[in-house]
Scaffold this active site. Structure first.
Site, mmCIF file in Angstrom:
data_model
loop_
_atom_site.group_PDB
_atom_site.id
_atom_site.type_symbol
_atom_site.label_atom_id
_atom_site.label_comp_id
_atom_site.label_asym_id
_atom_site.label_seq_id
_atom_site.Cartn_x
_atom_site.Cartn_y
_atom_site.Cartn_z
ATOM 1 N N CYS A 127 69.397 5.437 37.628
ATOM 2 C CA CYS A 127 68.021 4.927 37.779
ATOM 3 C C CYS A 127 67.787 3.637 37.001
ATOM 4 C CB CYS A 127 67.012 5.984 37.341
ATOM 5 S SG CYS A 127 67.140 7.511 38.263
ATOM 6 N N HIS A 170 60.240 2.337 35.572
ATOM 7 C CA HIS A 170 60.902 3.250 36.508
ATOM 8 C C HIS A 170 59.940 4.385 36.833
ATOM 9 C CE1 HIS A 170 63.601 5.945 38.404
ATOM 10 N NE2 HIS A 170 63.785 6.734 37.356
ATOM 11 N N ASN A 208 60.585 9.735 42.726
ATOM 12 C CA ASN A 208 61.584 8.971 41.973
ATOM 13 C C ASN A 208 62.661 8.477 42.945
ATOM 14 O OD1 ASN A 208 63.745 8.141 40.431
ATOM 15 N ND2 ASN A 208 63.632 9.831 38.969
HETATM 16 O O1 UT7 Z 1 65.258 9.182 36.693
HETATM 17 C C1 UT7 Z 1 65.355 10.255 35.804
HETATM 18 C C2 UT7 Z 1 65.125 11.535 36.534
HETATM 19 N N1 UT7 Z 1 64.667 12.672 35.813
HETATM 20 C C3 UT7 Z 1 63.467 12.776 35.191
HETATM 21 O O2 UT7 Z 1 62.712 11.851 35.053
HETATM 22 C C4 UT7 Z 1 63.101 14.146 34.705
HETATM 23 C C5 UT7 Z 1 62.250 14.140 33.443
HETATM 24 N N2 UT7 Z 1 61.644 15.468 33.275
HETATM 25 C C6 UT7 Z 1 60.522 15.811 33.928
HETATM 26 O O3 UT7 Z 1 59.965 15.031 34.689
HETATM 27 C C7 UT7 Z 1 59.949 17.187 33.670
HETATM 28 O O4 UT7 Z 1 60.712 17.830 32.671
HETATM 29 C C8 UT7 Z 1 59.910 18.099 34.943
HETATM 30 C C9 UT7 Z 1 58.870 17.559 35.915
HETATM 31 C C10 UT7 Z 1 61.266 18.159 35.611
HETATM 32 C C11 UT7 Z 1 59.498 19.510 34.560
HETATM 33 O O5 UT7 Z 1 58.223 19.464 33.904
HETATM 34 P P1 UT7 Z 1 58.007 20.221 32.526
HETATM 35 O O6 UT7 Z 1 56.599 20.049 32.156
HETATM 36 O O7 UT7 Z 1 59.048 19.711 31.562
HETATM 37 O O8 UT7 Z 1 58.257 21.716 32.920
HETATM 38 P P2 UT7 Z 1 59.270 22.765 32.268
HETATM 39 O O9 UT7 Z 1 60.677 22.456 32.645
HETATM 40 O O10 UT7 Z 1 58.926 22.910 30.814
HETATM 41 O O11 UT7 Z 1 58.850 24.097 33.009
HETATM 42 C C12 UT7 Z 1 57.574 24.714 32.766
HETATM 43 C C13 UT7 Z 1 57.425 25.884 33.730
HETATM 44 C C14 UT7 Z 1 58.661 26.775 33.794
HETATM 45 O O12 UT7 Z 1 58.212 28.103 33.978
HETATM 46 P P3 UT7 Z 1 58.144 29.130 32.746
HETATM 47 O O13 UT7 Z 1 59.552 29.240 32.227
HETATM 48 O O14 UT7 Z 1 57.201 28.513 31.751
HETATM 49 O O15 UT7 Z 1 57.615 30.394 33.377
HETATM 50 C C15 UT7 Z 1 59.364 26.348 35.056
HETATM 51 O O16 UT7 Z 1 60.139 27.356 35.635
HETATM 52 O O17 UT7 Z 1 57.252 25.377 35.060
HETATM 53 C C16 UT7 Z 1 58.195 26.002 35.936
HETATM 54 N N3 UT7 Z 1 58.503 25.058 37.005
HETATM 55 C C17 UT7 Z 1 57.780 24.969 38.125
HETATM 56 N N4 UT7 Z 1 56.692 25.640 38.550
HETATM 57 C C18 UT7 Z 1 56.206 25.303 39.751
HETATM 58 C C19 UT7 Z 1 59.514 24.151 37.035
HETATM 59 N N5 UT7 Z 1 59.456 23.469 38.191
HETATM 60 C C20 UT7 Z 1 58.391 23.962 38.881
HETATM 61 C C21 UT7 Z 1 57.842 23.652 40.143
HETATM 62 N N6 UT7 Z 1 56.743 24.351 40.530
HETATM 63 N N7 UT7 Z 1 58.335 22.700 40.933
#
Ligand code: UT7
Length: 345
Positions: A112, A252, A282
């Site tokens: 990216c 980005h 993205n």
């Molecule tokens: O170019 C680089 C590419 N990558 C990135 O930029 C990724 C950077 N990271 C992020 O953007 C974020 O970490 C994410 C959007 C991927 C995830 O957001 P988050 O606020 O960090 O969520 P999390 O991983 O802490 O998950 C919180 C909860 C979890 O459930 P529990 O364990 O609290 O019950 C996940 O299982 O949200 C759940 N979850 C979802 N729920 C509904 C994860 N993905 C989803 C989803 N829909 N799509």
């Protein structure tokens, strides 16, 4: 001193739209969760007729038209991508075959962060006098590697391409400073396993028809918030400017919360931060040139404006640069815009 002004720009995205409500029918997620955690509402996804090549060529043609140049006036094509249509030959040669001409052509891989790495590399060919006109493309079709049963990644990515033309000028235009960095120890947090010459011993990986992108979202999030602020700050300092001189941050487009956090660190008001990830998600190496194109189309970029481009991604890698927008000093006379393709330095 010679500079490399951005004299043309363009973008292309596939027609097919994948909305949050479409994703609600595919995995356990909701529009509310996706919008509140990422800012993304929909993304564009390649269909059977699309390819990395077709998107890159469409964006490149727009950039050449805007610069008023034909493909055979370009000296060099640099393509930033981590999703080339094939490994041999380079994506840049596939693009050149469609555009025509005999420009030098090579790919650059920095995920990216790739477009800012490529802009930095290409600008130096112009600044040193080696080349006059260089085409830089950022393109990715990461949805080909997304696992649409994994809700933590499939909501994030879209496909697209953006391109710019760089031309020599004696005025201070184009990239004024660059900061490039990487932390290979973090490679395990964002990668596509088994996609390359290395043959993994794992039978499970070998049996898989196409490997899927793997990501530790929280690790990447923390890393991104830190490096976006640090790299952008360092780029502004290296350009001899302060954030009071900056007209627009073009980051980005990965996650609205990451961008907001970086803007807060840099003390930039929201109206000086360009965001379009709600419509594209993205798009990896394409996200910054697409954002640049749309900011210009919206009338937000004026001659002499100072822009900060800042990216992060797989590697883990990061890149930032200050760009002075505009074409002051670029020669429009056909006499000085000869045929490209041969190194002059
Ligand atoms: O170019 C680089 C590419 N990558 C990135 O930029 C990724 C950077 N990271 C992020 O953007 C974020 O970490 C994410 C959007 C991927 C995830 O957001 P988050 O606020 O960090 O969520 P999390 O991983 O802490 O998950 C919180 C909860 C979890 O459930 P529990 O364990 O609290 O019950 C996940 O299982 O949200 C759940 N979850 C979802 N729920 C509904 C994860 N993905 C989803 C989803 N829909 N799509």
């Amino acid at each position: 001193m010679r500079h490399a002004a951005i004299s043309g720009w363009g973008m292309a995205v596939p027609e097919r739209i994948l909305s949050n409500s479409d994703l609600e029918r595919m995995v356990e997620t909701s529009d509310e969760w996706i919008v509140s955690r990422t800012g993304i509402k929909e993304r564009r996804v390649v269909g059977p007729g699309d390819s990395t090549t077709s998107l890159a060529v469409a964006a490149a043609r727009q950039a050449l038209d805007r610069a008023g140049l034909a493909a055979d006036q370009i000296d060099l094509i640099v393509v930033a991508t981590c999703t080339p249509d094939q490994f041999l030959v380079s994506q840049a040669c596939l693009v050149q075959a469609e555009l025509g001409g005999n420009a030098g052509a090579f790919d650059l891989g920095a995920a990216c962060s790739g477009f800012v790495y490529a802009l930095s590399t290409a600008s130096q060919f112009v600044q040193t006098g080696c080349h006059e006109r260089v085409l830089v493309i950022g393109v990715d079709t990461l949805t080909r590697f997304v696992d649409y049963t994994d809700r933590t990644t499939c909501i994030l990515f879209g496909d697209g391409a953006g391109a710019v033309v760089l031309e020599a000028t004696d005025e201070p235009r184009g990239l004024l400073s660059t900061v490039l960095g990487a932390d290979g120890a973090g490679a395990k947090h964002l990668y596509i396993p088994g996609w390359g010459a290395y043959v993994p011993e794992s039978a499970a990986l070998l049996a898989e028809p196409r490997p899927h992108l793997q990501m530790n979202g929280q690790e990447v999030f923390r890393f991104a918030v830190r490096v976006m602020g640090e790299a952008a700050g360092a780029a502004v300092e290296r350009a001899g400017l302060t954030f009071a001189d900056i007209d627009m941050l073009i980051p980005h487009q990965a996650n609205a919360r990451i961008i907001d956090a970086a803007a807060r660190t840099l003390d930039l008001p929201r109206d000086k931060v360009w965001m379009n990830l709600d419509r594209y998600g993205n798009t990896s190496a394409a996200s910054i040139p697409i954002a640049l194109h749309e900011a210009e189309a919206a009338g937000r970029l004026r001659e002499g404006d100072n822009l900060v481009l800042v990216a992060f991604g797989g590697g883990l890698s990061w890149a930032a640069g200050v760009v002075r927008w505009g074409t002051a000093g670029v020669c429009r006379d056909p006499e000085c815009r000869g045929r490209g393709g041969a190194a002059t330095g």
